[in-house]
Every structure is written in structure tokens, then in C-alpha cells.
Scaffold this motif. Structure first.
Motif, PDB file in Angstrom:
ATOM      1  N   LYS A 180       0.823  -1.208   0.000  1.00 55.46           N
ATOM      2  CA  LYS A 180       0.000   0.000   0.000  1.00 55.46           C
ATOM      3  C   LYS A 180       0.854   1.253   0.000  1.00 55.46           C
ATOM      4  O   LYS A 180       0.582   2.211  -0.733  1.00 55.46           O
ATOM      5  N   ARG A 181       1.898   1.237   0.806  1.00 56.42           N
ATOM      6  CA  ARG A 181       2.753   2.429   0.901  1.00 56.42           C
ATOM      7  C   ARG A 181       3.501   2.669  -0.402  1.00 56.42           C
ATOM      8  O   ARG A 181       3.639   3.808  -0.856  1.00 56.42           O
ATOM      9  N   ILE A 182       4.016   1.607  -1.016  1.00 57.66           N
ATOM     10  CA  ILE A 182       4.735   1.743  -2.287  1.00 57.66           C
ATOM     11  C   ILE A 182       3.825   2.330  -3.360  1.00 57.66           C
ATOM     12  O   ILE A 182       4.169   3.309  -4.027  1.00 57.66           O
ATOM     13  N   VAL A 183       2.663   1.714  -3.535  1.00 56.02           N
ATOM     14  CA  VAL A 183       1.776   2.131  -4.624  1.00 56.02           C
ATOM     15  C   VAL A 183       1.292   3.564  -4.408  1.00 56.02           C
ATOM     16  O   VAL A 183       1.181   4.343  -5.361  1.00 56.02           O
ATOM     17  N   LYS A 184       1.029   3.927  -3.166  1.00 54.46           N
ATOM     18  CA  LYS A 184       0.614   5.302  -2.873  1.00 54.46           C
ATOM     19  C   LYS A 184       1.722   6.279  -3.244  1.00 54.46           C
ATOM     20  O   LYS A 184       1.460   7.346  -3.801  1.00 54.46           O
ATOM     21  N   LYS A 185       2.970   5.924  -2.950  1.00 54.16           N
ATOM     22  CA  LYS A 185       4.096   6.791  -3.293  1.00 54.16           C
ATOM     23  C   LYS A 185       4.261   6.949  -4.800  1.00 54.16           C
ATOM     24  O   LYS A 185       4.832   7.919  -5.274  1.00 54.16           O
ATOM     25  N   LEU A 186       3.770   5.980  -5.546  1.00 52.82           N
ATOM     26  CA  LEU A 186       3.862   6.034  -7.003  1.00 52.82           C
ATOM     27  C   LEU A 186       2.572   6.582  -7.622  1.00 52.82           C
ATOM     28  O   LEU A 186       2.314   6.387  -8.808  1.00 52.82           O
ATOM     29  N   ASP A 187       1.782   7.264  -6.799  1.00 53.89           N
ATOM     30  CA  ASP A 187       0.544   7.919  -7.258  1.00 53.89           C
ATOM     31  C   ASP A 187      -0.507   6.924  -7.723  1.00 53.89           C
ATOM     32  O   ASP A 187      -1.358   7.252  -8.566  1.00 53.89           O
ATOM     33  N   GLY A 188      -0.470   5.704  -7.193  1.00 56.73           N
ATOM     34  CA  GLY A 188      -1.456   4.695  -7.559  1.00 56.73           C
ATOM     35  C   GLY A 188      -2.342   4.326  -6.393  1.00 56.73           C
ATOM     36  O   GLY A 188      -2.374   5.014  -5.367  1.00 56.73           O
ATOM     37  N   GLN A 189      -3.067   3.227  -6.531  1.00 56.63           N
ATOM     38  CA  GLN A 189      -3.941   2.748  -5.473  1.00 56.63           C
ATOM     39  C   GLN A 189      -4.000   1.227  -5.488  1.00 56.63           C
ATOM     40  O   GLN A 189      -3.684   0.602  -6.507  1.00 56.63           O
ATOM     41  N   VAL A 190      -4.383   0.663  -4.356  1.00 55.76           N
ATOM     42  CA  VAL A 190      -4.481  -0.794  -4.230  1.00 55.76           C
ATOM     43  C   VAL A 190      -5.944  -1.188  -4.033  1.00 55.76           C
ATOM     44  O   VAL A 190      -6.766  -0.376  -3.599  1.00 55.76           O
ATOM     45  N   ARG A 191      -6.227  -2.455  -4.352  1.00 56.93           N
ATOM     46  CA  ARG A 191      -7.606  -2.927  -4.220  1.00 56.93           C
ATOM     47  C   ARG A 191      -7.614  -4.443  -4.075  1.00 56.93           C
ATOM     48  O   ARG A 191      -6.698  -5.118  -4.558  1.00 56.93           O
ATOM     49  N   VAL A 192      -8.639  -4.953  -3.425  1.00 57.32           N
ATOM     50  CA  VAL A 192      -8.854  -6.402  -3.376  1.00 57.32           C
ATOM     51  C   VAL A 192     -10.318  -6.675  -3.696  1.00 57.32           C
ATOM     52  O   VAL A 192     -11.214  -5.980  -3.219  1.00 57.32           O
ATOM     53  N   GLU A 193     -10.546  -7.652  -4.566  1.00 60.74           N
ATOM     54  CA  GLU A 193     -11.893  -8.104  -4.913  1.00 60.74           C
ATOM     55  C   GLU A 193     -11.978  -9.579  -4.535  1.00 60.74           C
ATOM     56  O   GLU A 193     -11.125 -10.366  -4.937  1.00 60.74           O
TER      57      GLU A 193
END
Length: 362
Positions: free
Chosen positions: A330-343
Motif C-alpha cells: 500500500k505504501r509503495i503504490v501510494k508513493k507512485l501515485d497509484g492505489q491498491v484494491r482487493v476483490e
């Protein structure tokens, strides 16, 4: 109504000082009527010059505080003195002309005139400080959860190393096959601890300004992530990887860490045997989706909502496998201006995904 200009007309320097203050200054009667304000007060509450004059000070107070304010006003004027209002666990708020609310601090004082006592409120907008404090609290909660997970992971691996070492030292009748098996388990735990420490260092050094985003060779990054996972784990899983991936930008070493954690979790929590699919799809608004699908037991909607936020609430089984990795993801993706998700749906597997921008933003 009393005009404070009469008070200040013989002391222009004092009036000029109040007008130039970075704090809002509001003068009120004991009935709560505003009789003078400085320029900063108009800016804070969104009024134009002279609009506040004649209004009740309650016009600047959110509805939920108005009843209490009446008694506070009466009590203050019964024994006026210089003092601050509010405290850390009961913050104050101001109501702007447009209806928005903002956090503030107030210090009270008074002026004795020949006719009456005038209350003086010095007002400071603390929005920036409140935001920083909230972010710090959130960060501290995140670090607490992270530290708990790190301790759990390291403790587990150390127990394994100590246990198998004691067996090797104390049992002289172990066969060579058993000894080799125990040594391999010790070696495996050592590698896992090394990975944990590497992830700790990565987590501690995630600073956006230190990296340069480039277009990602996603297939090669995934291959590197899988190579880091032990053969013992990968040999039991069926892993299907798409031939082509949607273009995106990011920082390769960090994205490798994302894939590493997602794929390891999919192997650990997949079915028996684990069947894993890895791919991507076009997203919207300048983002593409990258995902890992497993055939495990899946998650409930409540678990999906919690797993990236506070994995400890999911129970010890999830903490052990998910807590550290998903904190990092979560921290990595946020730093890269992205977002995480789980379905996920119970008994139908899960899809853990992350979204990355398709191009470098200006």
C-alpha cells in the motif's frame, strides 16, 4: 452601538498594529454583538469589510456549539480575564460565511471603557497544524501496526531456527536425511528473515523524491519477483502469467516488491494446489490495473475493507501472512501515485490488484 474607532482615534499605532496582525481580532459586547474586527478576521470567516459589524458572534460558531457558547459568554463577562479557550481534547471550530467549518484557537482578553467591558477574541486558524497532527497520528498508527507485524514475523522465523538448531544439537541419533532436512529449514528461515529485513529497509526509505519514474518492463519485473520466492513455494503452485502487460510508469525495484508480496500471498492462501493468474487490464482516467488472482478461500466484504487498513483485525492467520507485505504494498503504490484494491468472494478466491499511471504526470 459603540464605535471602537473612538477608542483608537488617539492611539492610531495600536489600531494599525491590530489591523496588521496575522491573527483575527474580534471585539464584542457582553451580549455577543460584534462591534469591530480587523482585516484578518474578515479573511478567516469569508466576509467582506464591515459585513461582520452588528452580527452576533454566534454567526461564527457551528450550530452544535451555540448553546454552550451562550453560557460561556455569560460566564466570561461576569469575571473577564485574559485566557485561552478550548483544550486539546475539545478543539474549537469556526463557521465561515459559506457554511464551511475550520479548526481554530481563541485567546480572550478585554478592554474596560467608560461605558462597558468589551471582549476581545484573538483567533488563529489551525487547519494546517490540525492536518499535520492527523497525518502524524495516522502515520504513528501505521508504524505501530507495522512494528507489531515485523515482530511477529521475525519471532516466528527465530523460533523455527532455534527449534531446529536444538534438535540438531541434542539428538545424536538423527539420520543424515533428517539433519539435512532441518538444516534446509533453518536456511529457509534465515532467507525469510533476510527478506523481512530488506523489506523493513525498503519501507523505511520510501521517499518519493528519491526515485525517478520510468516505463516499466512489467513481465521482466514479475519474473524477478518470482525468482526471489523459494522453489519450495513455487513448485507447489500453478502460475499463469500473461504474455503482454498494459504500459505504465513507476519505479522498478518497488514494483518488484509489490509483485513479490502479492504472489507469495497468493501461493500461501491459494487453493490446494494453488492456481494463480497474473495479468493486467486497461483502466480509466490514465491508470492501468495489474492483478494477481488466486483460488483460495477468499475474503468477506468486511475483510476486504480491513486488509489494507488494519490487517491485525482480520485475525492471527491473516496477520502472519498479509500484515507486513500489504503494509509495504500500500505504501509503495501510494508513493507512485497509484492505489491498491482487493476483490473477493468467500470460497471463490481473491484478486489483489494495484493501479499505476500510464504516463508521468507533470
Amino acid at each position: 452601538m459603540m464605535d471602537l474607532n473612538d477608542i483608537f482615534k488617539n492611539n492610531i499605532s495600536v489600531y494599525s498594529l491590530i489591523e496588521s496582525m496575522s491573527e483575527g481580532v474580534i471585539f464584542i459586547t457582553k451580549q455577543g454583538t460584534i462591534i469591530q474586527v480587523n482585516k484578518r478576521s474578515n479573511e478567516l470567516f469569508g466576509y467582506t469589510d464591515k459585513e461582520l459589524i452588528g452580527l452576533s458572534v454566534e454567526s461564527l460558531i457551528p450550530n452544535r456549539f451555540k448553546n454552550k457558547h451562550k453560557s460561556h459568554l455569560t460566564n466570561y463577562f461576569s469575571s473577564p480575564k485574559a485566557r485561552p479557550m478550548g483544550h486539546s481534547y475539545s478543539p474549537l471550530s469556526g463557521l465561515k460565511k459559506d457554511g464551511s467549518v475550520f479548526p481554530l484557537e481563541i485567546s480572550l482578553s478585554f478592554i474596560n471603557t467608560s461605558n462597558e467591558v468589551i471582549g476581545v477574541a484573538f483567533i488563529t486558524d489551525i487547519s494546517a497544524r490540525t492536518k499535520a497532527e492527523n497525518e502524524l497520528k495516522k502515520r504513528n498508527l501505521e508504524l505501530d501496526a507495522y512494528a507489531h507485524t515485523i515482530a511477529h514475523e521475525l519471532h516466528s522465523q527465530l523460533n523455527s531456527i532455534i527449534g531446529f538448531s536444538q534438535l540438531l544439537l541434542n539428538d545424536d541419533e538423527l539420520s543424515d536425511e533428517k539433519r539435512r532436512s532441518f538444516l534446509e529449514m533453518i536456511e529457509g528461515s534465515g532467507y525469510k528473515m533476510n527478506n523481512i529485513i530488506s523489506e523493513m529497509l525498503l519501507f523505511a526509505n520510501l521517499k518519493k523524491e528519491e526515485i525517478k519514474k520510468t516505463e516499466l518492463p512489467m513481465k521482466a519485473i514479475i519474473d524477478e519477483a518470482i525468482n526471489r520466492i523459494s522453489l519450495t513455494e513455487t513448485n507447489i503452485a500453478s502460475i499463469s502469467i500473461a504474455t503482454n502487460f498494459e504500459p505504465s510508469v513507476g519505479y522498478g525495484p518497488w514494483i518488484e516488491e509489490v509483485w513479490y508480496n502479492y504472489i507469495r500471498n497468493a501461493i500461501k492462501y491459494g487453493g490446494n494446489p494453488p492456481k494463480i493468474e497474473i495479468g493486467s487490464s486497461k483502466g480509466e482516467n490514465g491508470y492501468n490495473k495489474f492483478w494477481v488472482k488466486d483460488n483460495g478461500l477468499g475474503l468477506s466484504s468486511d475483510q476486504c475493507n480491513l486488509i489494507f487498513v488494519d490487517p491485525h483485525k482480520l485475525g492471527t492467520g491473516f496477520v502472519k501472512g498479509h500484515g507486513l507485505g500489504l503494509s509495504i504494498v500500500k505504501r509503495i503504490v501510494k508513493k507512485l501515485d497509484g492505489q491498491v484494491r482487493v476483490e473477493s468472494t468467500p470460497n471463490q478466491g481473491s484478486i489483489f490488484s494495484f493501479y499505476l499511471p500510464t504516463s508521468i504526470s507533470d
